[in-house]
Design a protein around this motif. Structure first.
Motif, short mmCIF file in Angstrom:
data_model
loop_
_atom_site.label_atom_id
_atom_site.label_comp_id
_atom_site.label_asym_id
_atom_site.label_seq_id
_atom_site.Cartn_x
_atom_site.Cartn_y
_atom_site.Cartn_z
N GLU A 1 37.31 45.97 33.44
CA GLU A 1 37.00 45.91 34.86
C GLU A 1 37.53 44.63 35.49
O GLU A 1 38.02 44.63 36.62
CB GLU A 1 35.50 46.03 35.07
CG GLU A 1 34.97 47.43 34.80
CD GLU A 1 33.48 47.57 35.10
OE1 GLU A 1 32.90 46.58 35.60
OE2 GLU A 1 32.91 48.64 34.87
N ILE A 2 37.44 43.52 34.73
CA ILE A 2 37.98 42.24 35.23
C ILE A 2 39.49 42.33 35.38
O ILE A 2 40.08 41.92 36.37
CB ILE A 2 37.60 41.08 34.29
CG1 ILE A 2 36.08 40.84 34.35
CG2 ILE A 2 38.34 39.79 34.66
CD1 ILE A 2 35.59 39.88 33.28
N LEU A 3 40.15 42.91 34.34
CA LEU A 3 41.61 43.06 34.39
C LEU A 3 42.04 43.99 35.52
O LEU A 3 43.07 43.76 36.17
CB LEU A 3 42.12 43.58 33.05
CG LEU A 3 42.07 42.59 31.88
CD1 LEU A 3 42.43 43.30 30.58
CD2 LEU A 3 43.02 41.42 32.12
N GLN B 1 28.95 46.89 43.32
CA GLN B 1 28.02 45.78 43.18
C GLN B 1 28.05 45.20 41.77
O GLN B 1 28.00 43.98 41.58
CB GLN B 1 26.59 46.23 43.53
CG GLN B 1 26.38 46.60 44.99
CD GLN B 1 26.72 45.46 45.92
OE1 GLN B 1 26.41 44.30 45.65
NE2 GLN B 1 27.39 45.78 47.03
N LYS B 2 28.15 46.09 40.78
CA LYS B 2 28.23 45.63 39.40
C LYS B 2 29.50 44.81 39.18
O LYS B 2 29.49 43.77 38.52
CB LYS B 2 28.22 46.81 38.43
CG LYS B 2 26.87 47.50 38.30
CD LYS B 2 26.97 48.69 37.36
CE LYS B 2 25.64 49.43 37.26
NZ LYS B 2 25.75 50.61 36.38
N LEU C 1 29.65 40.92 38.18
CA LEU C 1 30.35 40.52 36.96
C LEU C 1 31.41 39.45 37.27
O LEU C 1 31.53 38.44 36.57
CB LEU C 1 31.02 41.74 36.32
CG LEU C 1 31.83 41.48 35.06
CD1 LEU C 1 30.94 40.99 33.93
CD2 LEU C 1 32.57 42.76 34.64
N PHE C 2 32.17 39.69 38.34
CA PHE C 2 33.22 38.75 38.72
C PHE C 2 32.62 37.40 39.13
O PHE C 2 33.13 36.33 38.77
CB PHE C 2 34.04 39.34 39.87
CG PHE C 2 35.17 38.47 40.30
CD1 PHE C 2 36.26 38.25 39.47
CD2 PHE C 2 35.14 37.85 41.54
CE1 PHE C 2 37.30 37.44 39.86
CE2 PHE C 2 36.18 37.03 41.94
CZ PHE C 2 37.27 36.83 41.10
N GLN D 1 39.17 30.68 43.38
CA GLN D 1 40.27 31.13 44.23
C GLN D 1 40.24 32.62 44.56
O GLN D 1 40.90 33.05 45.49
CB GLN D 1 41.60 30.73 43.62
CG GLN D 1 41.88 29.24 43.74
CD GLN D 1 43.28 28.86 43.27
OE1 GLN D 1 44.00 29.69 42.72
NE2 GLN D 1 43.66 27.61 43.47
N LYS D 2 39.50 33.39 43.79
CA LYS D 2 39.40 34.82 44.06
C LYS D 2 38.19 35.16 44.95
O LYS D 2 37.99 36.31 45.33
CB LYS D 2 39.31 35.62 42.75
CG LYS D 2 40.54 35.50 41.85
CD LYS D 2 41.76 36.13 42.46
CE LYS D 2 42.95 36.07 41.50
NZ LYS D 2 44.16 36.67 42.08
#
Length: 649
Positions: A34-36, A61-62, A66-67, A220-221
């Protein structure tokens, strides 16, 4: 039979364990995937769109949570690396100490919002040393929690304290505890800034989001900080060179809109920008009024070390128990050193000097005055330079021409910028004092415990002395050296006769208020001081005993004038630097014997009495004015004692 049961149970156990491992690995792989997906969507083609992942609110939301946790973890790791070690006076020297190993809890109390405090900070320290310890001390981790009687958390906390009292170390410890021990877990992100750094952005325009991305790459994200619980730490308001104009009507509510840094800060403090964010501002008292009182939820005061905390610090700093004990005893025997050791930076200077002297068996003549302490501090640093950079033996009998030149240049800078009221120097300030920026880098590399070079986010250089008192000492040394060598009185910028008394008589009135500068200037005139400064000054100093006697008499005459109590007390400290406390001893003897009569006391004797009474807590626990006199005149003369006492009768 039993072995079969055992094998069966073991088989079941492994099956369960295998299930847990598979589930765990699948979940972790899913998180990584999911991060990728978010960071590199091209790797997955149109898979995100096909699965309509972002279309589902709960999945969205998840993913955000997580991010956010990933960014938070990265930021904590970065801040931990930055703040886990402490360099007392040597930020570039490499021999850092773990903060938790040396950190000694500081004395923090609730303070008061007040007008500009114009008193010299040493006066404030002496006043603080006389205050009774408050039972309502504030723990560092509770600094944002509501006080008794408050119903909500404070948005903005201002922490005041004199230079070197530990404000910056407090913020470092707070950040480290948040990163390591999960204290203040309701805070999701901490963004520490110093005004030294922000000054370098004075002429630039950028948005708050851009500012955060520039200083904290881990974020930065993230573009919507309004949805996060963040804490801004703004350290060193007194060092600000930004025009913080709170009367300016320019309102900024969008964190992505560009503006000057001062507009960003004023709107952040006002609560117009990121109103849910918390702010922690640290400052020396003199600069506190730059922030309007209505923008501050609570004011706290750092009062440095209490007496037990001083002892704890020296025991942590000096691992040799016998040496630590001797140093503690020596400090307790000197009123001046004992008071100054409320300041953690002065404790560090004192430990540096006394540990070196005990190592070289010089404990028979340990410094008792501030001038002696700072002369030895300069000597210690010169010894370090000689061994580390020149390859010489560890001796301080000779000063090299290079050391002399560096000390003279640093002294000129200290004196020039002290007159300008500057403690932080940029390239333009050095140029004004005739110092080349390349030379300044050499100075900070050689005398790293005296003169510090720091670099901003764009590698701009910022310079300062390790403490205001070091700047005042070097300024006084420069004035003294110039006066001795050329006869020039730098305070009036005129040629004057080579007499310390003349220098004192001719100086501008404002210098009478420069608390430490004047003490150092007089202490340096003693022949004993010049013994330690041999080869830095001419071999045959002109400051002989008769001239010092003349200076002493002049100070005693000044004490008889109509001065404020603070000015009189400062002059008594000046007499102490000149090793003359005859006025105080006479009054002390009469006070101890019970034969003191206040009917015929001179102004100087009244001042001496106030000095003695203010010097000891035994007189301040319960002060009975009637013991000395019931007259209105006596009340006025001893009013500072009445104010300082816990209870006055």
């Amino acid at each position: 039979m039993h072995s079969n049961i055992f094998r069966w149970a073991l088989c079941i156990l492994f099956q369960l364990l295998e299930g847990h491992v598979v589930t765990f690995v699948k979940n972790e792989l899913k998180k990584i995937q999911e991060i990728l997906r978010h960071d590199h969507p091209k790797l997955f083609g149109t898979e995100i769109e096909d699965e309509k992942l972002l279309g589902h609110t709960d999945e969205e939301q998840k993913r955000k949570k997580l991010f956010k946790e990933l960014c938070k973890r990265k930021l904590k790791s970065s801040l931990k690396k930055k703040f886990q070690c402490l360099s007392e006076g040597i930020p570039m020297a490499g021999n850092q100490t773990p903060l938790d190993q040396i950190y000694t809890e500081l004395y923090i109390t609730e303070g008061e919002t007040a007008d500009v405090n114009k008193e010299h900070e040493v006066i404030q320290i002496e006043a603080a040393s006389r205050k009774p310890e408050s039972p309502e001390t504030i723990k560092l981790e509770d600094i944002f929690k509501p006080l008794p009687g408050q119903d909500k958390t404070n948005r903005t906390v201002m922490t005041q304290g004199v230079a070197g009292i530990g404000k910056t170390v407090l913020t470092q410890k707070f950040i480290l505890d948040w990163a390591e021990k999960e204290t203040n877990h309701d805070v999701e992100f901490i963004f520490p800034f110093t005004f030294r750094e922000l000054n370098l952005l004075k002429d630039k325009k950028l948005s708050l989001v851009e500012l955060l991305h520039q200083y904290f790459a881990e974020t930065q994200k993230i573009h919507q900080f309004e949805q996060l619980q963040v804490l801004f730490i703004l350290d060193g308001l007194d060092e600000s060179r930004l025009p913080l104009d709170f009367l300016n009507k320019e309102i900024l509510t969008d964190a992505t809109e560009s503006a000057s840094v001062d507009v960003l800060l004023t709107n952040l403090v006002r609560g117009k920008l990121l109103p849910s964010a918390r702010l922690w501002i640290t400052t020396r008292p003199a600069a506190a009024s730059q922030i309007p009182a209505e923008c501050v939820g609570m004011v706290t005061e750092v009062r440095g070390f209490t007496d037990p905390q001083k002892v704890e610090y020296f025991k942590k700093k000096i691992r040799d128990e016998e040496k630590a004990s001797r140093i503690i005893s020596h400090i307790e025997g000197s009123r001046t050193l004992h008071i100054m050791c409320h300041i953690p930076v002065f404790c560090w200077i004192t430990a540096t000097v006394l540990e070196d002297m005990l190592k070289t068996k010089e404990d028979g003549n340990l410094p008792k005055t501030l001038t002696e302490m700072y002369i030895h501090f300069l000597v210690v640093q010169t010894k370090v330079k000689k061994v580390k950079f020149d390859g010489g033996a560890e001796t301080h009998s000779h000063w090299s021409s290079e050391s002399r030149k560096i000390i003279e240049s640093m002294g000129k800078l200290a004196f020039d910028q002290l007159q300008n009221g500057k403690l932080i120097f940029y390239e333009s300030d050095l140029t004004e004092s005739g110092i080349d920026i390349r030379s300044a880098s050499v100075y900070s590399g050689v005398f790293t415990q005296i003169f510090i070079e720091e670099k901003g986010p764009h590698q701009e250089k910022v310079f300062c002395f390790v403490h205001l008192s070091v700047q005042e000492f070097l300024a006084a040394l420069y004035v003294h050296m110039t006066f001795i060598i050329s006869g020039a009185n730098l305070i009036e910028e005129k040629q004057r006769k080579n007499k310390a008394a003349t220098l004192l008589k001719r100086q501008k009135p404002k210098w009478l208020h420069e608390y430490l500068f004047l003490r150092f200037l007089l202490g340096l005139s003693l022949e004993t001081s010049q013994v330690f400064l041999r080869n830095l000054l001419p071999q045959n100093p002109v400051m002989n005993a008769s001239i010092n006697h003349e200076t002493v008499q002049y100070i005693k005459k000044k004490i008889n004038d109509k001065l404020s109590t603070e000015q009189s007390i400062n002059l008594f400290h000046c007499l102490n630097e000149l090793n003359d406390l005859s006025l105080v001893k006479d009054i002390q003897q009469s006070l101890n014997s019970g034969s003191l009569s206040t009917d015929k006391l001179t102004t100087a004797q009244w001042s001496a009495l106030a000095f003695i009474l203010l010097s000891s807590s035994k007189y301040l626990d319960e002060f009975d004015l009637k013991k000395y006199s019931a007259s209105e005149d006596a009340l006025l003369k001893l009013l500072p004692v009445v104010k300082a006492s816990n209870k006055a009768l």
